[in-house]
Motif scaffolding. Structure first.
Motif, PDB file in Angstrom:
ATOM      1  N   THR A   1     -19.906  26.757  -9.275  1.00 13.76           N
ATOM      2  CA  THR A   1     -18.620  26.145  -8.954  1.00 13.76           C
ATOM      3  C   THR A   1     -17.507  26.970  -9.581  1.00 13.76           C
ATOM      4  O   THR A   1     -17.570  27.306 -10.763  1.00 13.76           O
ATOM      5  CB  THR A   1     -18.560  24.704  -9.462  1.00 13.76           C
ATOM      6  OG1 THR A   1     -19.585  23.932  -8.805  1.00 13.76           O
ATOM      7  CG2 THR A   1     -17.210  24.067  -9.172  1.00 13.76           C
ATOM      8  N   VAL A   2     -16.501  27.292  -8.776  1.00 12.70           N
ATOM      9  CA  VAL A   2     -15.394  28.132  -9.227  1.00 12.70           C
ATOM     10  C   VAL A   2     -14.078  27.404  -8.928  1.00 12.70           C
ATOM     11  O   VAL A   2     -13.888  26.920  -7.810  1.00 12.70           O
ATOM     12  CB  VAL A   2     -15.408  29.500  -8.515  1.00 12.70           C
ATOM     13  CG1 VAL A   2     -14.213  30.353  -8.954  1.00 12.70           C
ATOM     14  CG2 VAL A   2     -16.715  30.235  -8.791  1.00 12.70           C
ATOM     15  N   PRO A   3     -13.161  27.309  -9.904  1.00 13.32           N
ATOM     16  CA  PRO A   3     -11.878  26.656  -9.637  1.00 13.32           C
ATOM     17  C   PRO A   3     -10.896  27.600  -8.937  1.00 13.32           C
ATOM     18  O   PRO A   3     -10.795  28.780  -9.271  1.00 13.32           O
ATOM     19  CB  PRO A   3     -11.369  26.290 -11.038  1.00 13.32           C
ATOM     20  CG  PRO A   3     -12.001  27.314 -11.934  1.00 13.32           C
ATOM     21  CD  PRO A   3     -13.327  27.667 -11.323  1.00 13.32           C
ATOM     22  N   PHE A   4     -10.185  27.065  -7.941  1.00 14.29           N
ATOM     23  CA  PHE A   4      -9.144  27.813  -7.238  1.00 14.29           C
ATOM     24  C   PHE A   4      -7.873  26.971  -7.194  1.00 14.29           C
ATOM     25  O   PHE A   4      -7.930  25.736  -7.212  1.00 14.29           O
ATOM     26  CB  PHE A   4      -9.569  28.139  -5.805  1.00 14.29           C
ATOM     27  CG  PHE A   4     -10.730  29.090  -5.713  1.00 14.29           C
ATOM     28  CD1 PHE A   4     -10.546  30.458  -5.848  1.00 14.29           C
ATOM     29  CD2 PHE A   4     -12.018  28.608  -5.485  1.00 14.29           C
ATOM     30  CE1 PHE A   4     -11.610  31.335  -5.753  1.00 14.29           C
ATOM     31  CE2 PHE A   4     -13.088  29.486  -5.387  1.00 14.29           C
ATOM     32  CZ  PHE A   4     -12.887  30.850  -5.528  1.00 14.29           C
ATOM     33  N   ALA A   5      -6.735  27.661  -7.093  1.00  9.17           N
ATOM     34  CA  ALA A   5      -5.464  26.965  -6.990  1.00  9.17           C
ATOM     35  C   ALA A   5      -5.354  26.277  -5.637  1.00  9.17           C
ATOM     36  O   ALA A   5      -5.563  26.891  -4.590  1.00  9.17           O
ATOM     37  CB  ALA A   5      -4.309  27.943  -7.180  1.00  9.17           C
ATOM     38  N   GLY A   6      -5.010  24.987  -5.652  1.00 11.53           N
ATOM     39  CA  GLY A   6      -4.820  24.224  -4.442  1.00 11.53           C
ATOM     40  C   GLY A   6      -3.361  23.848  -4.261  1.00 11.53           C
ATOM     41  O   GLY A   6      -2.465  24.454  -4.873  1.00 11.53           O
ATOM     42  N   PRO A   7      -3.074  22.851  -3.437  1.00 11.47           N
ATOM     43  CA  PRO A   7      -1.691  22.421  -3.226  1.00 11.47           C
ATOM     44  C   PRO A   7      -1.013  22.037  -4.540  1.00 11.47           C
ATOM     45  O   PRO A   7      -1.616  21.365  -5.388  1.00 11.47           O
ATOM     46  CB  PRO A   7      -1.850  21.201  -2.301  1.00 11.47           C
ATOM     47  CG  PRO A   7      -3.135  21.441  -1.588  1.00 11.47           C
ATOM     48  CD  PRO A   7      -4.030  22.120  -2.580  1.00 11.47           C
ATOM     49  N   GLY A   8       0.208  22.508  -4.709  1.00  9.06           N
ATOM     50  CA  GLY A   8       0.954  22.211  -5.925  1.00  9.06           C
ATOM     51  C   GLY A   8       0.449  22.937  -7.149  1.00  9.06           C
ATOM     52  O   GLY A   8       0.849  22.619  -8.273  1.00  9.06           O
TER      53      GLY A   8
END
Length: 367
Positions: free
Chosen positions: A166-173
């Protein structure tokens, strides 16, 4: 840069005969620029070559990514091309040479190719590059200036997603959203190729990271390539990796027939057109990036003639089977592990199909 007489004449420096014969053969597709051949015919030809490769024991087919130029842009999305061919084959591997990673989100790339990995029962490997053609970056304009760094940072992310991490990515806002990719590919680890040509640091970086390399004789000869491959092997060793395990794949334009003069007649006009189209794209990119005055037609003509003579004599598998064996032996001696034969560069398709018999005769000499 000052050139030697040998370089100006396109004479290949002598390379020792190899002591091993273990080299793999694959195909690379990049598309010719003939306007009297429809795109559908080009795709059909590519399919026929892939089926030949699948039957005759070739290792892989390499698929490019090209955009917004007649030179190669029938391959705008290599994942779609692979999805078309996978059900028609049983053993050939599908590789990219390469995905321009700064143009895409890493999760999107893994989604596409995980689907193909499932459909092919685990016959997918991925090669990546940073991209170079400025118009391509309308797809991701903010990434152009830092494209090499973005590519370098994105490959390990692709590998993590491929493993199921699992990798975190920038989403809305700007919110960080943890993502795992589905469907899951069949292969637990992704084999990675890095597209590198002239940059010594690129060979060293690929070695340190444990990547394989896809390269070509773009401004190089096999003597220069041997030195770059040595840098790659040393970098692997310094990183604690087996220096002999990395794969060096070399693209070579290929056409063999029973007589060298036949090959010369078959390839001269289309190969010059092919080089000119590529040369125009690269010269335009150089002016866009670095400024300066574009070359005039006379200067382009001299570059074209030099490039053609150099490639025909020292940088391609052109001629008879014996001529081809000489080049392959030189490639092995330089440290090359695999040759990707480029055959769709404008020669009449019937002639290319005739040449496949000679290519099979050549490859049967090697393990």
């Amino acid at each position: 840069m000052t050139q030697t007489i040998e370089q100006l004449l396109g004479i290949q420096p002598a390379v020792p005969k190899p002591t091993k014969t273990d080299i793999s053969f694959s195909f690379l597709f990049f598309s010719d620029v003939r306007k009297n051949i429809s795109d559908a015919e080009k795709y059909a030809f590519m399919r026929d070559i892939t089926l030949f490769a699948d039957r005759e024991g070739f290792e892989a087919v390499y698929l490019p990514e090209r955009h917004f130029h007649e030179f190669g842009s029938i391959y705008a999305n290599s994942a779609i091309m692979a999805a078309h061919l996978i059900p028609q084959t049983t053993r050939i591997r599908f590789r990219t040479a390469g995905i321009s990673l700064p143009l895409h989100h890493p999760a999107e790339v893994v989604e596409w190719w995980a689907m193909n990995d499932v459909l092919s029962q685990g016959r997918v490997d991925l090669g990546f590059g940073s991209g170079w053609n400025k118009p391509d970056f309308i797809l991701s304009p903010e990434n152009y200036e830092n494209r090499r760094q973005i590519c370098s940072e994105a490959i390990p992310i692709v590998q993590k997603l491929w493993r199921g991490e699992t990798v975190p990515f920038a989403g809305p806002g700007g919110e960080q959203i943890p993502i795992a990719v589905y469907p899951r590919p069949l292969q637990p680890e992704l084999k990675v190729w890095l597209l590198v040509t002239q940059n010594d640091e690129g060979f060293i970086h690929a070695g340190r990271q444990g990547y394989n390399i896809f390269t070509m004789l773009y401004g190089n000869n096999l003597d220069a390539m041997q030195k770059k491959i040595a840098l790659y092997r040393n970098a692997r060793q310094e990183a604690g990796l087996d220096p002999e395990q990395g794969v060096i794949t070399l693209m070579l334009h290929t056409l063999m027939l029973g007589d060298r003069a036949q090959v010369q007649q078959a390839v001269e006009a289309p190969f010059k057109d092919y080089i000119k189209s590529s040369l125009d794209a690269h010269l335009k990119a150089a002016v866009d990036q670095n400024g300066g005055t574009p070359l005039n037609e006379a200067e382009k003509g001299k570059m074209l003639e030099y490039a053609y003579q150099r490639y025909f004599k020292t940088g391609a598998i052109f001629g008879t089977v014996e001529d081809g064996r000489d080049i392959v032996d030189q490639a092995i001696a330089a440290g090359v592990d695999e040759i990707a034969c480029l055959v769709d560069f404008g020669v009449d398709y019937s002639v290319v199909r005739e040449s496949l018999t000679y290519l099979k005769r050549l490859t049967s000499n090697y393990c």
